[in-house]
Design a protein around this motif. Structure first.
Motif, PDB file in Angstrom:
ATOM      1  N   THR A 197       0.850  -1.192   0.000  1.00  0.00           N
ATOM      2  CA  THR A 197       0.000   0.000   0.000  1.00  0.00           C
ATOM      3  C   THR A 197       0.878   1.231   0.000  1.00  0.00           C
ATOM      4  O   THR A 197       1.918   1.270   0.646  1.00  0.00           O
ATOM      5  CB  THR A 197      -0.915   0.000   1.243  1.00  0.00           C
ATOM      6  OG1 THR A 197      -1.741  -1.167   1.209  1.00  0.00           O
ATOM      7  CG2 THR A 197      -1.812   1.239   1.259  1.00  0.00           C
ATOM      8  N   ASP A 207      -7.190   2.415  -0.780  1.00  0.00           N
ATOM      9  CA  ASP A 207      -8.605   2.736  -0.998  1.00  0.00           C
ATOM     10  C   ASP A 207      -8.957   4.131  -0.499  1.00  0.00           C
ATOM     11  O   ASP A 207     -10.103   4.387  -0.103  1.00  0.00           O
ATOM     12  CB  ASP A 207      -9.517   1.695  -0.337  1.00  0.00           C
ATOM     13  CG  ASP A 207      -9.389   0.324  -0.989  1.00  0.00           C
ATOM     14  OD1 ASP A 207      -9.269   0.280  -2.232  1.00  0.00           O
ATOM     15  OD2 ASP A 207      -9.389  -0.687  -0.269  1.00  0.00           O
ATOM     16  N   ASP A 208      -7.987   5.015  -0.533  1.00  0.00           N
ATOM     17  CA  ASP A 208      -8.193   6.397  -0.077  1.00  0.00           C
ATOM     18  C   ASP A 208      -7.877   7.363  -1.219  1.00  0.00           C
ATOM     19  O   ASP A 208      -6.712   7.615  -1.525  1.00  0.00           O
ATOM     20  CB  ASP A 208      -7.298   6.691   1.124  1.00  0.00           C
ATOM     21  CG  ASP A 208      -7.581   8.054   1.745  1.00  0.00           C
ATOM     22  OD1 ASP A 208      -8.330   8.847   1.149  1.00  0.00           O
ATOM     23  OD2 ASP A 208      -7.039   8.324   2.832  1.00  0.00           O
ATOM     24  N   ALA A 236      -6.940   2.106  -5.226  1.00  0.00           N
ATOM     25  CA  ALA A 236      -6.684   0.830  -4.546  1.00  0.00           C
ATOM     26  C   ALA A 236      -5.246   0.771  -4.039  1.00  0.00           C
ATOM     27  O   ALA A 236      -4.995   0.328  -2.912  1.00  0.00           O
ATOM     28  CB  ALA A 236      -6.964  -0.336  -5.496  1.00  0.00           C
ATOM     29  N   GLN A 265      -9.337   4.226 -10.476  1.00  0.00           N
ATOM     30  CA  GLN A 265      -9.781   3.214  -9.519  1.00  0.00           C
ATOM     31  C   GLN A 265      -8.615   2.333  -9.070  1.00  0.00           C
ATOM     32  O   GLN A 265      -8.495   1.994  -7.875  1.00  0.00           O
ATOM     33  CB  GLN A 265     -10.880   2.344 -10.148  1.00  0.00           C
ATOM     34  CG  GLN A 265     -12.169   3.096 -10.474  1.00  0.00           C
ATOM     35  CD  GLN A 265     -12.925   3.543  -9.229  1.00  0.00           C
ATOM     36  OE1 GLN A 265     -12.574   3.191  -8.107  1.00  0.00           O
ATOM     37  NE2 GLN A 265     -13.978   4.325  -9.424  1.00  0.00           N
TER      38      GLN A 265
END
Length: 233
Positions: free
Chosen positions: A102, A141-142, A137, A133
């Motif tokens: 991430t 997811d922010d 991810a 999108q």
């Protein structure tokens, strides 16, 4: 400029080029120290990989350096970009070799090759939306950890001479799509296109290949982006 030189340069924009997808941590960097810093992923094409400039002149690298000076250090940027990539090429690359982990900060700059190749604008909208999108991810997811730079205007380079008005109009139309899609998802959109057009009267803003931009130009983009990027993470 000879005809064969122009052909080579145009192929660099539309067909690929020789730059690798992205740099790893520079020699001497402590992997543990790097892993402890916020992670930055930069997605794009020749402008993100820095075609025809030194690695330390790539705009994501300059941005990381300026963030460090501003008290917000990030790890060496992971760059997924290649000269000639369209939105479809980037999507395919991410599917074949997705970034792992991430990221605390993600950037996206893509579309010049869609414009250059005469790709359909609705196709660009669909694929750009998919890339947003994907980028969200990667950012945990922010959407608040993602920012987009507008497509610069390559028409101001020597290769664009004679067709500058048409190129500018096309670039503006692609950017309008990108901005609209970013607004839908509340993603920060930073318009560096007017800055890119300053190169028309300043050859030092153009790289040695006479097609891409120089480190001097990339630093101006970072100056524009930095105040808003600092607030993202």
């Amino acid at each position: 400029m000879k005809v064969y030189q122009i052909a080579i340069l145009l192929c660099m924009l539309a067909c690929g080029g020789t730059q690798s997808p992205g740099p790893s941590a520079p020699a001497g960097t402590d992997p543990i120290e790097e892993s402890g810093k916020p992670q930055y992923l930069a997605l794009g094409d020749s402008y993100t990989i820095g075609q025809s400039v030194a690695p330390d002149e790539r705009w994501p690298v300059i941005l990381a350096d300026e963030l460090k000076k501003a008290g917000k250090p990030v790890a060496t940027p992971k760059i997924v970009a290649r000269t000639g990539w369209t939105t479809r090429n980037l999507l395919d690359a991410l599917e074949q070799s997705p970034p792992t982990g991430t990221f605390d900060l993600v950037s996206l700059l893509i579309g010049v090759n869609n414009q250059y190749q005469g790709r359909n604008k609705e196709e660009y909208r669909i694929e750009f939306r998919q890339l947003l999108q994907q980028a969200i991810a990667y950012a945990g997811d922010d959407a608040g950890n993602l920012f987009v730079l507008s497509i610069p205007d390559w028409g101001v380079t020597a290769i664009g001479e004679g067709n500058r008005e048409h190129i500018a109009a096309e670039i503006d139309s692609f950017n309008a799509i990108a901005k609209e899609e970013c607004q839908k998802l509340k993603i920060v959109f930073i318009d560096i296109t007017p800055i890119s057009r300053k190169a028309l009267n300043d050859p030092t803003m153009i790289a040695s290949d006479q097609l891409h931009f120089s480190g001097k130009m990339y630093r101006l983009w970072v100056n524009e982006a930095l105040p808003r990027v600092r607030q993202l993470f």
